[in-house]
Scaffold this motif. Structure first.
Motif: not given
Length: 486
Positions: A406-418
């Protein structure tokens, strides 16, 4: 001092004007107290506001911001509940970091859904068309059960028979006596941990993993042994080495469209894992909540317990993903002896699951193929819409399109998820940043994006996320850097 940052010995603190300058909140943001709390939290998380720094008194910050003291009090209260602020009478309040395992009362997993935000923090799907007829059937037949006592600690016979028959059809011969119906999969996990995980013992968890599994382990006072799940799926040697080196007596795994990565474990790995558990004396709790949600054609995978020879693999399932999150019905499949022991333990919690919901789920099992086909259609449409929108608006994000779940597990361009999650909440979207799924609060460079909402909702959510990336949180101008006084 002009900068507002005053140092007295080891005591560092901010004046009202400086903190007001740092938070940089758009005056039109509502509710303002929530935006203020979020802005301060973001300053702490990205290091612009040091831990153990005293914040201004409520009235001083209120004067600097031009708001009421009540507004600042509400913001400080929220920060204290979240663990980002500590206070002592007569000494003031200072910044802090919460325990990674306990994110305070604002834990987004238990936040209310009536705040108007698009709920991309949760992966539960909307109800299928088969739910209403099943509810009507349960209502019609509910009175039939009124002659009895109204509850069964093991679960009503029709539902246990349906669950057992479903396991048998999947290649795992099962009798109803091997099924315990629970109030959701979370209760199933809690009961098993209460029985099998003494305080101080080691439990092996995937990383990333389902956040509430970590909650249960910490609640039990267990020693968590994380095993990474790389982008290409499980590495058997990492799992078996962790079993051997940690002597973990218990492991929790999600082999079917793993939450949040979407990986599907093949039969060879399942067989080898069951063998390793037998060799090293580890009991495997296998979460099959997502097992029915294949979207594309994938090789049929047998339940991991099909490779078990000594009752070492315990399966848990749930009605919440294939059918609906509001159906708080789950189950445990294990030995008949273990079922009886768990039922005794469960009596101290809630005795039995609600009869009406059990009747609904028993009826839904009769039309499981219809629901599975509907889910495949709707999830494929939503997944493809989300993939297209993210690739168009955030082409620098990387992910593998899952074949189910049920989801995509995305790697962001920068470590800024929060930081992105904080910004997105101010643009009307609630997100699930990677650290929610990391055993040690890691995975700041990851984001889970569920595709369980309709395509039009997902398209709107992606537009808002893209806007949040550009405009940032709580306002249209970036906060100025913190410069200590000399």
């Amino acid at each position: 001092m002009e900068s507002g940052l005053i140092v007295v010995g080891m005591d560092r603190y901010l004046s009202g004007p400086q903190l007001a300058r740092l938070v940089a909140i758009d005056p039109d943001t509502r509710p303002y107290y929530s935006a203020l709390a979020g802005a301060v939290r973001l300053l702490i998380l990205d290091g612009r506001l040091s831990v153990r720094m005293r914040v201004p008194a409520e009235r001083h910050l209120a004067e600097a911001l031009g708001v009421s003291r009540t507004t600042v009090t509400a913001a400080y209260d929220r920060l204290r509940e979240q663990g980002y602020l500590e206070s002592r009478q007569g000494a003031g309040s200072w910044t802090a970091l919460p325990d990674p395992g306990s994110m305070g009362a604002e834990n987004p997993w238990i936040a209310s859904n009536d705040d108007g935000l698009l709920p991309l923090h949760a992966a539960a799907p909307l109800a299928p068309s088969t739910l209403a007829p099943a509810v009507a059937y349960a209502a019609e037949h509910y009175q039939r059960h009124a002659l009895g006592i109204g509850y069964d600690p093991l679960g009503i016979a029709p539902l246990r028979q349906a669950i057992a028959a479903h396991y048998t059809a999947r290649g795992l011969a099962t009798r109803p006596e091997q099924i315990l119906v629970t109030t959701g999969a979370q209760q199933a996990l809690h009961l098993l941990a209460s029985m099998l995980l003494p305080a101080g013992d080691a439990i092996l968890l995937e990383s990333p993993t389902y956040p509430h599994a970590m909650d249960v382990a910490r609640m039990r006072g267990a020693r968590i042994v994380p095993v990474g799940v790389p982008d290409d799926g499980w590495h058997l040697d990492l799992l078996t080495c962790a079993m051997r080196q940690s002597a973990a007596r218990l492991a929790y795994l999600i082999p079917d469209f793993q939450n949040p990565t979407g990986h599907l474990m093949d039969d060879a790995t399942r067989a080898a894992l069951a063998g390793a558990a037998r060799q090293y004396g580890t009991t495997l709790i296998v979460d099959e909540t997502w097992s029915e949600l294949a979207i594309d054609e994938v090789p049929a995978a047998a339940p991991l317990a099909a490779f078990d020879t000594d009752g070492r693999v315990i399966s848990i399932g749930s009605a919440s993903k294939l059918w609906w999150g509001g159906l708080r019905i789950g189950w445990i499949r294990t030995t008949a002896a273990m079922v009886r022991r768990l039922a005794v333990l469960r009596a101290g919690v809630d005795i039995a699951s609600p009869l009406f919901e059990q009747l609904v789920v028993a009826r839904l099992f009769e039309g499981i193929e219809e629901t599975r086909a509907e889910r495949r259609r709707t999830l494929r449409a939503s997944r493809d819409a989300l993939v297209a929108a993210v690739r168009e608006r955030m082409p620098d994000w990387d992910f593998t399109v899952p074949k189910g779940g049920g989801a995509l597990w995305v790697r962001l361009a920068t470590p800024s998820a929060t930081a992105l999650a904080d910004a997105a909440s101010c643009h009307g979207v609630r997100l699930a940043p990677g650290p929610w799924f990391g055993v040690d609060g890691t995975l700041e460079g990851r984001l889970r994006l569920p595709f369980t909402q309709p395509p039009q909702v997902l398209a709107e959510a992606v537009e808002r996320i893209a806007e949040a990336r550009v405009r940032g949180p709580y306002g249209v101008r970036p906060a100025e850097p913190l410069t200590p006084a000399l």
